[in-house]
Design an enzyme around this catalytic site. Sequence first.
Site, PDB file in Angstrom:
ATOM      1  N   MET A   1     -21.060  16.257  12.602  1.00  0.00           N
ATOM      2  CA  MET A   1     -21.751  15.173  12.425  1.00  0.00           C
ATOM      3  C   MET A   1     -21.290  14.056  11.904  1.00  0.00           C
ATOM      4  SD  MET A   1     -23.934  16.850  14.552  1.00  0.00           S
ATOM      5  CE  MET A   1     -25.486  16.088  14.389  1.00  0.00           C
ATOM      6  N   ARG A   2     -20.356  13.503  12.218  1.00  0.00           N
ATOM      7  CA  ARG A   2     -19.895  12.108  11.660  1.00  0.00           C
ATOM      8  C   ARG A   2     -19.316  11.336  12.770  1.00  0.00           C
ATOM      9  NH1 ARG A   2     -19.593  11.697   6.662  1.00  0.00           N
ATOM     10  NH2 ARG A   2     -20.346  13.459   5.943  1.00  0.00           N
TER      11      ARG A   2
ATOM     12  N   LYS B   1     -13.998   6.508   4.943  1.00  0.00           N
ATOM     13  CA  LYS B   1     -13.574   7.196   6.258  1.00  0.00           C
ATOM     14  C   LYS B   1     -12.100   7.185   6.371  1.00  0.00           C
ATOM     15  CE  LYS B   1     -16.662   6.775   9.548  1.00  0.00           C
ATOM     16  NZ  LYS B   1     -17.172   8.140   9.488  1.00  0.00           N
TER      17      LYS B   1
ATOM     18  N   ASN C   1     -15.720  15.872  22.781  1.00  0.00           N
ATOM     19  CA  ASN C   1     -17.134  16.168  21.913  1.00  0.00           C
ATOM     20  C   ASN C   1     -18.189  16.934  23.139  1.00  0.00           C
ATOM     21  OD1 ASN C   1     -19.115  16.332  19.723  1.00  0.00           O
ATOM     22  ND2 ASN C   1     -20.093  14.440  20.601  1.00  0.00           N
TER      23      ASN C   1
ATOM     24  N   HIS D   1     -22.330  17.567  23.365  1.00  0.00           N
ATOM     25  CA  HIS D   1     -23.716  17.046  22.860  1.00  0.00           C
ATOM     26  C   HIS D   1     -24.797  17.764  23.843  1.00  0.00           C
ATOM     27  CE1 HIS D   1     -26.138  14.149  20.753  1.00  0.00           C
ATOM     28  NE2 HIS D   1     -26.565  14.055  21.897  1.00  0.00           N
TER      29      HIS D   1
ATOM     30  N   GLY E   1     -21.168  26.786  13.865  1.00  0.00           N
ATOM     31  CA  GLY E   1     -20.362  27.159  14.541  1.00  0.00           C
ATOM     32  C   GLY E   1     -20.306  28.048  15.747  1.00  0.00           C
ATOM     33  N   SER E   2     -21.545  28.106  16.251  1.00  0.00           N
ATOM     34  CA  SER E   2     -21.624  28.739  17.626  1.00  0.00           C
ATOM     35  C   SER E   2     -20.637  28.330  18.651  1.00  0.00           C
ATOM     36  CB  SER E   2     -23.040  28.856  17.975  1.00  0.00           C
ATOM     37  OG  SER E   2     -23.599  27.633  18.405  1.00  0.00           O
ATOM     38  N   ASN E   3     -20.461  27.205  18.669  1.00  0.00           N
ATOM     39  CA  ASN E   3     -19.611  26.604  19.821  1.00  0.00           C
ATOM     40  C   ASN E   3     -18.248  26.923  19.298  1.00  0.00           C
ATOM     41  OD1 ASN E   3     -21.088  24.821  22.101  1.00  0.00           O
ATOM     42  ND2 ASN E   3     -22.013  24.454  20.070  1.00  0.00           N
TER      43      ASN E   3
HETATM   44  C1  GAR Z   1     -24.441  21.693  19.051  1.00  0.00           C
HETATM   45  O1  GAR Z   1     -25.641  21.835  19.621  1.00  0.00           O
HETATM   46  C2  GAR Z   1     -23.666  20.466  19.460  1.00  0.00           C
HETATM   47  O2  GAR Z   1     -23.822  20.036  20.783  1.00  0.00           O
HETATM   48  C3  GAR Z   1     -24.356  19.538  18.179  1.00  0.00           C
HETATM   49  O3  GAR Z   1     -24.405  20.297  17.277  1.00  0.00           O
HETATM   50  C4  GAR Z   1     -24.529  21.578  17.451  1.00  0.00           C
HETATM   51  C5  GAR Z   1     -23.604  22.423  16.754  1.00  0.00           C
HETATM   52  O4  GAR Z   1     -23.933  23.587  16.759  1.00  0.00           O
HETATM   53  N1  GAR Z   1     -23.457  18.642  18.272  1.00  0.00           N
HETATM   54  C6  GAR Z   1     -24.051  17.017  18.323  1.00  0.00           C
HETATM   55  O5  GAR Z   1     -25.244  16.871  18.078  1.00  0.00           O
HETATM   56  C7  GAR Z   1     -23.090  15.932  18.366  1.00  0.00           C
HETATM   57  N2  GAR Z   1     -23.806  14.775  18.184  1.00  0.00           N
HETATM   58  P1  GAR Z   1     -22.934  25.054  16.400  1.00  0.00           P
HETATM   59  O6  GAR Z   1     -22.422  24.450  15.043  1.00  0.00           O
HETATM   60  O7  GAR Z   1     -23.885  26.206  16.332  1.00  0.00           O
HETATM   61  O8  GAR Z   1     -21.924  24.954  17.422  1.00  0.00           O
END
Ligand code: GAR
Length: 202
Positions: free
Chosen positions: A87-88, A62, A104, A106, A12-14
């Site tokens: 991640m789904r 789903k 999203n 990435h 959850g850093s984002n």
């Molecule tokens: C992030 O780097 C995001 O870009 C990536 O998961 C990480 C989540 O980090 N997303 C993907 O790879 C989507 N295909 P976080 O939980 O610290 O935000």
Amino acid sequence: NVRAAVFASGSGSNFQAIMEETNLPIDVVLLVCDRSDAGVIAKAEKFGVEPLIFNPKAYAGKEDYERLIVEKLRGSQVEWLFLAGYMRIVGSVLLTNYAGRMINIHPSLLPDFPGKDAIGQAYTAGVETTGVTVHYVDAGIDTGPVIAQQEVPVHPDDTKETLTKRIQQVEHNLYPTVIRQLLEQEDERGAGISRNSSVIVD
Ligand code: GAR
């Protein structure tokens, strides 16, 4: 402000970067999370965001759990969805209900290195430049229309960890910036101001 939900499966850093960004024109009213052990849940609690935690394995498919999510989103009058490490693969129920209002982030320069462990994929491939992409969500894996991209250099002495740190710093700036620009554009459109603007972040 626009009512929003963040979808996340990880640390959850984002999510935190979005919550800590000052004056974003959004109210995050819901965290949707598919893992009961995800670090993002404690962060939601800290910021007073209601969590909707579900176990995908508890459903026949789903469509079943996405129907439940959409019901909750509607009940909370959520208009925009921000995926942040969810991640789904998003299915038809969410897509039809939130078409064009679901984005999203990435950690690669899409279309390069979609899917899981994009940073590891780029590191192993030995590229000199990778980056971060924010894009609209469609039915594919990290395939929707690109809104903004920012390059991140790979240094010769990088480990996967140092590269990950550099990419995360860029993510935490880029995502809130793009959300702000996107919603400002929506606002202008809504106000009937016609303008040829696109989101450009460098
Ligand atoms: C992030 O780097 C995001 O870009 C990536 O998961 C990480 C989540 O980090 N997303 C993907 O790879 C989507 N295909 P976080 O939980 O610290 O935000």
